[in-house]
Design a protein around this motif. Structure first.
Motif, PDB file in Angstrom:
ATOM      1  N   LEU A 133     -43.338  10.562 -16.478  1.00  0.00           N
ATOM      2  CA  LEU A 133     -43.774   9.289 -16.275  1.00  0.00           C
ATOM      3  C   LEU A 133     -44.465   8.875 -17.651  1.00  0.00           C
ATOM      4  O   LEU A 133     -44.279   7.912 -18.287  1.00  0.00           O
ATOM      5  N   PRO A 134     -45.488   9.721 -18.352  1.00  0.00           N
ATOM      6  CA  PRO A 134     -46.001   9.139 -19.478  1.00  0.00           C
ATOM      7  C   PRO A 134     -45.386   9.021 -20.619  1.00  0.00           C
ATOM      8  O   PRO A 134     -45.510   8.100 -21.552  1.00  0.00           O
ATOM      9  N   TYR A 135     -43.947   9.540 -20.601  1.00  0.00           N
ATOM     10  CA  TYR A 135     -43.066   9.488 -21.781  1.00  0.00           C
ATOM     11  C   TYR A 135     -42.495   8.091 -21.728  1.00  0.00           C
ATOM     12  O   TYR A 135     -41.873   7.696 -22.560  1.00  0.00           O
ATOM     13  N   VAL A 136     -42.505   7.436 -20.499  1.00  0.00           N
ATOM     14  CA  VAL A 136     -41.845   5.946 -20.403  1.00  0.00           C
ATOM     15  C   VAL A 136     -43.089   5.176 -20.086  1.00  0.00           C
ATOM     16  O   VAL A 136     -42.847   3.862 -19.827  1.00  0.00           O
ATOM     17  N   GLY A 137     -44.254   5.415 -20.639  1.00  0.00           N
ATOM     18  CA  GLY A 137     -45.275   4.517 -20.732  1.00  0.00           C
ATOM     19  C   GLY A 137     -46.064   3.954 -19.366  1.00  0.00           C
ATOM     20  O   GLY A 137     -46.786   3.350 -19.324  1.00  0.00           O
ATOM     21  N   VAL A 138     -45.677   5.066 -18.366  1.00  0.00           N
ATOM     22  CA  VAL A 138     -46.298   4.825 -17.175  1.00  0.00           C
ATOM     23  C   VAL A 138     -47.654   5.521 -16.980  1.00  0.00           C
ATOM     24  O   VAL A 138     -47.824   6.686 -17.449  1.00  0.00           O
ATOM     25  N   SER A 139     -48.550   4.828 -16.194  1.00  0.00           N
ATOM     26  CA  SER A 139     -49.998   5.433 -16.223  1.00  0.00           C
ATOM     27  C   SER A 139     -50.105   6.739 -15.520  1.00  0.00           C
ATOM     28  O   SER A 139     -49.163   7.022 -14.572  1.00  0.00           O
ATOM     29  N   THR A 140     -50.844   7.539 -15.835  1.00  0.00           N
ATOM     30  CA  THR A 140     -51.235   8.823 -15.307  1.00  0.00           C
ATOM     31  C   THR A 140     -51.477   8.661 -13.757  1.00  0.00           C
ATOM     32  O   THR A 140     -51.420   9.639 -13.091  1.00  0.00           O
ATOM     33  N   PHE A 141     -51.951   7.560 -13.505  1.00  0.00           N
ATOM     34  CA  PHE A 141     -52.417   7.548 -12.189  1.00  0.00           C
ATOM     35  C   PHE A 141     -51.261   7.529 -11.073  1.00  0.00           C
ATOM     36  O   PHE A 141     -51.061   8.086 -10.127  1.00  0.00           O
ATOM     37  N   MET A 142     -50.048   6.881 -11.606  1.00  0.00           N
ATOM     38  CA  MET A 142     -48.881   6.804 -11.021  1.00  0.00           C
ATOM     39  C   MET A 142     -48.191   8.232 -10.978  1.00  0.00           C
ATOM     40  O   MET A 142     -47.480   8.922 -10.141  1.00  0.00           O
ATOM     41  N   GLU A 143     -48.699   9.302 -11.915  1.00  0.00           N
ATOM     42  CA  GLU A 143     -48.040  10.745 -11.785  1.00  0.00           C
ATOM     43  C   GLU A 143     -48.835  11.232 -10.903  1.00  0.00           C
ATOM     44  O   GLU A 143     -48.028  12.075  -9.962  1.00  0.00           O
ATOM     45  N   THR A 144     -50.087  11.208 -10.513  1.00  0.00           N
ATOM     46  CA  THR A 144     -50.554  11.840  -9.415  1.00  0.00           C
ATOM     47  C   THR A 144     -49.997  11.039  -8.090  1.00  0.00           C
ATOM     48  O   THR A 144     -49.723  11.990  -7.123  1.00  0.00           O
ATOM     49  N   ILE A 145     -49.886   9.950  -8.014  1.00  0.00           N
ATOM     50  CA  ILE A 145     -49.339   9.424  -6.807  1.00  0.00           C
ATOM     51  C   ILE A 145     -48.050   9.721  -6.334  1.00  0.00           C
ATOM     52  O   ILE A 145     -47.569  10.262  -5.216  1.00  0.00           O
ATOM     53  N   TRP A 146     -47.114   9.961  -7.408  1.00  0.00           N
ATOM     54  CA  TRP A 146     -45.663  10.218  -7.079  1.00  0.00           C
ATOM     55  C   TRP A 146     -45.315  11.557  -6.627  1.00  0.00           C
ATOM     56  O   TRP A 146     -44.886  12.067  -5.749  1.00  0.00           O
ATOM     57  N   ASN A 147     -46.395  12.467  -7.289  1.00  0.00           N
ATOM     58  CA  ASN A 147     -46.351  13.774  -6.900  1.00  0.00           C
ATOM     59  C   ASN A 147     -47.013  14.102  -5.417  1.00  0.00           C
ATOM     60  O   ASN A 147     -46.552  14.907  -4.507  1.00  0.00           O
ATOM     61  N   HIS A 148     -47.991  13.485  -4.927  1.00  0.00           N
ATOM     62  CA  HIS A 148     -48.505  13.180  -3.721  1.00  0.00           C
ATOM     63  C   HIS A 148     -47.383  12.849  -2.814  1.00  0.00           C
ATOM     64  O   HIS A 148     -47.239  13.455  -1.707  1.00  0.00           O
ATOM     65  N   PHE A 149     -46.614  11.719  -3.135  1.00  0.00           N
ATOM     66  CA  PHE A 149     -45.706  11.317  -2.147  1.00  0.00           C
ATOM     67  C   PHE A 149     -44.584  12.509  -2.119  1.00  0.00           C
ATOM     68  O   PHE A 149     -43.800  12.518  -0.970  1.00  0.00           O
ATOM     69  N   TRP A 150     -44.279  12.941  -3.158  1.00  0.00           N
ATOM     70  CA  TRP A 150     -43.085  13.904  -2.997  1.00  0.00           C
ATOM     71  C   TRP A 150     -43.426  15.227  -2.069  1.00  0.00           C
ATOM     72  O   TRP A 150     -42.602  15.573  -1.374  1.00  0.00           O
ATOM     73  N   HIS A 151     -44.893  15.723  -1.956  1.00  0.00           N
ATOM     74  CA  HIS A 151     -45.131  16.632  -1.125  1.00  0.00           C
ATOM     75  C   HIS A 151     -45.655  15.980   0.089  1.00  0.00           C
ATOM     76  O   HIS A 151     -45.182  16.707   1.209  1.00  0.00           O
ATOM     77  N   ARG A 152     -46.350  14.988   0.390  1.00  0.00           N
ATOM     78  CA  ARG A 152     -46.686  14.308   1.736  1.00  0.00           C
ATOM     79  C   ARG A 152     -45.700  13.298   2.311  1.00  0.00           C
ATOM     80  O   ARG A 152     -45.778  13.173   3.445  1.00  0.00           O
ATOM     81  N   GLY A 153     -45.014  12.661   1.605  1.00  0.00           N
ATOM     82  CA  GLY A 153     -44.123  11.667   2.009  1.00  0.00           C
ATOM     83  C   GLY A 153     -44.871  10.416   2.676  1.00  0.00           C
ATOM     84  O   GLY A 153     -44.476   9.849   3.811  1.00  0.00           O
ATOM     85  N   ASP A 154     -45.897  10.196   2.047  1.00  0.00           N
ATOM     86  CA  ASP A 154     -46.855   9.054   2.630  1.00  0.00           C
ATOM     87  C   ASP A 154     -46.413   7.900   2.069  1.00  0.00           C
ATOM     88  O   ASP A 154     -46.512   7.358   0.842  1.00  0.00           O
ATOM     89  N   LEU A 155     -45.584   7.077   2.935  1.00  0.00           N
ATOM     90  CA  LEU A 155     -44.906   5.663   2.463  1.00  0.00           C
ATOM     91  C   LEU A 155     -45.891   4.498   2.124  1.00  0.00           C
ATOM     92  O   LEU A 155     -45.873   3.949   1.112  1.00  0.00           O
ATOM     93  N   TYR A 156     -46.934   4.558   2.920  1.00  0.00           N
ATOM     94  CA  TYR A 156     -47.729   3.513   2.879  1.00  0.00           C
ATOM     95  C   TYR A 156     -48.740   3.680   1.437  1.00  0.00           C
ATOM     96  O   TYR A 156     -48.900   2.787   0.613  1.00  0.00           O
TER      97      TYR A 156
END
Length: 383
Positions: free
Chosen positions: A150-173
């Motif tokens: 994600l950082p290589y396409v200019g996306v915030s490190t905040f979203m890297e954390t969130i997407w990894n969380h979603f990948w493991h937890r599946g938290d839609l909200y």
């Protein structure tokens, strides 16, 4: 942004790990990434992401369609449909500037400035979020998370954390609201606080933005079950406030996704009504994408309770492709907005239900705009 200072112990258990991970990233600070660190295959993939994103980022219509197409492929990514519906409103606001009402109220310079503001924001959000969607899709194909890219396409490190969380937890909200936080924070310095837009939009058009323009009404059309279209939505009163825009995003999410029947009615409507940018898409009884009135004719009131007065022409609301040419944008300003892990507090789900009633406020605004046009005409004729 307002200062939100949660302790980890005060957060729901599902968010504690997110907070701690963000806290670690805050201590590391901004880290510059270089594509030289990637493999040839990874660089090729990044290049393809940029190309596909640019292809769909041509104008508001292509962006809006891309959001819906992605959502229909991945119904678990709620923001894609929320973004589709909000982007429709962006297109309607753009064409309003060439439509029958605002053409009579605003100068050419004002309308050009306001379009540039809307278009830049719409473009920026898409070029930030669509690469995230493509990375998620590719992660599914590979069966492993690729969000370190994600950082290589200019996306915030905040979203890297969130997407990894979603990948493991599946938290839609959590994913959906995190994307709301990310996109509004991403826009803050690049659009809302940008000196050019502060001068040409927020200062020049301050009265019109607050009192006249209905771009602060976010409308979500949906199938009413009887072959017609109903509207739900929300109104934003402090567009310049990042805090208020994030809270609005949370409310808009709730009125779409808290009720499954409402959601399915909205999806069904969206699929059966391709976005053109004209408000005729949802209310053809009131708007038409062909002008039915004479341009030099003095304006007379036509709207009563969101119906056209018998015998009066419908309001002209052009399609986007007829209203505005495509814009060649400068590259997005670099930099990561994320500095404070306490934004995680926005991820806590509110308990109270959200009322999506919008029609009365929207109709009232249309009638106010008509009165403003008539008052303006009377003023200039009296001089």
């Amino acid at each position: 942004m307002r200062c939100l200072r949660p302790k980890a112990s005060s957060l729901p258990l599902s968010l504690v790990d997110v907070y701690r991970e963000l806290k670690k990233k805050q201590k590391k600070g901004d880290t510059t990434v270089s594509e030289r660190d990637l493999t040839a295959k990874e660089r090729q993939f990044i290049s393809r992401i940029r190309a596909v994103t640019a292809e769909h980022n041509e104008n508001n219509v292509t962006r809006t369609a891309a959001y819906l197409d992605f959502y229909l492929r991945h119904r678990e990514i709620h923001w894609a449909f929320l973004g589709h519906m909000v982007s429709r409103n962006g297109g309607w606001n753009m064409t309003d500037l060439k439509g029958e009402l605002l053409m009579r109220l605003l100068s050419e310079e004002e309308r050009q400035s306001f379009f540039a503001f809307l278009e830049r924001g719409n473009w920026l959000i898409f070029q930030d979020i669509y690469p995230q969607f493509l990375l998620y899709e590719e992660s599914q194909k590979h069966g492993r998370p690729l969000f370190y890219l994600l950082p290589y396409v200019g996306v915030s490190t905040f979203m890297e954390t969130i997407w990894n969380h979603f990948w493991h937890r599946g938290d839609l909200y959590t994913l959906a609201i995190a994307l709301v936080i990310n996109e509004q924070s991403y826009l803050e310095r690049r659009v809302i606080q940008h000196p050019v837009f502060q001068q040409t939009v927020f200062q020049t058009l301050k009265f019109q933005l607050q009192e006249l323009l209905h771009f602060n009404h976010i409308l979500f059309p949906h199938d009413d079950g009887q072959g017609g279209t109903a509207l739900i939505g929300q109104t934003l009163h402090q567009f310049e406030s990042l805090h208020e825009r994030i809270l609005l995003g949370k409310r808009l999410y709730s009125i779409l996704f808290d009720n499954e029947e409402t959601l399915e009615n909205a999806v069904r409507w969206a699929v059966s009504h391709p976005h053109t940018g004209s408000r005729k898409d949802y209310w053809p009884h009131l708007f038409n994408d062909v002008c039915e009135s004479f341009p030099r004719e003095p304006y007379r009131r036509r709207i009563r309770d969101c119906q056209i007065v018998p015998g009066a022409p419908r309001l002209y609301s052009p399609q986007l492709r007829h209203a505005w040419k495509n814009v060649a944008h400068e590259a997005a300003e670099p930099g990561d907005w994320f500095t404070d892990p306490h934004v995680v507090r926005y991820l806590v789900k509110p308990e109270q239900p959200i009322n999506g009633e919008i029609i009365h406020a929207y109709c009232e605004t249309l009638e106010k705009i008509e009165l403003a046009i008539i008052a303006k005409n009377a003023f200039f004729h009296a001089r």
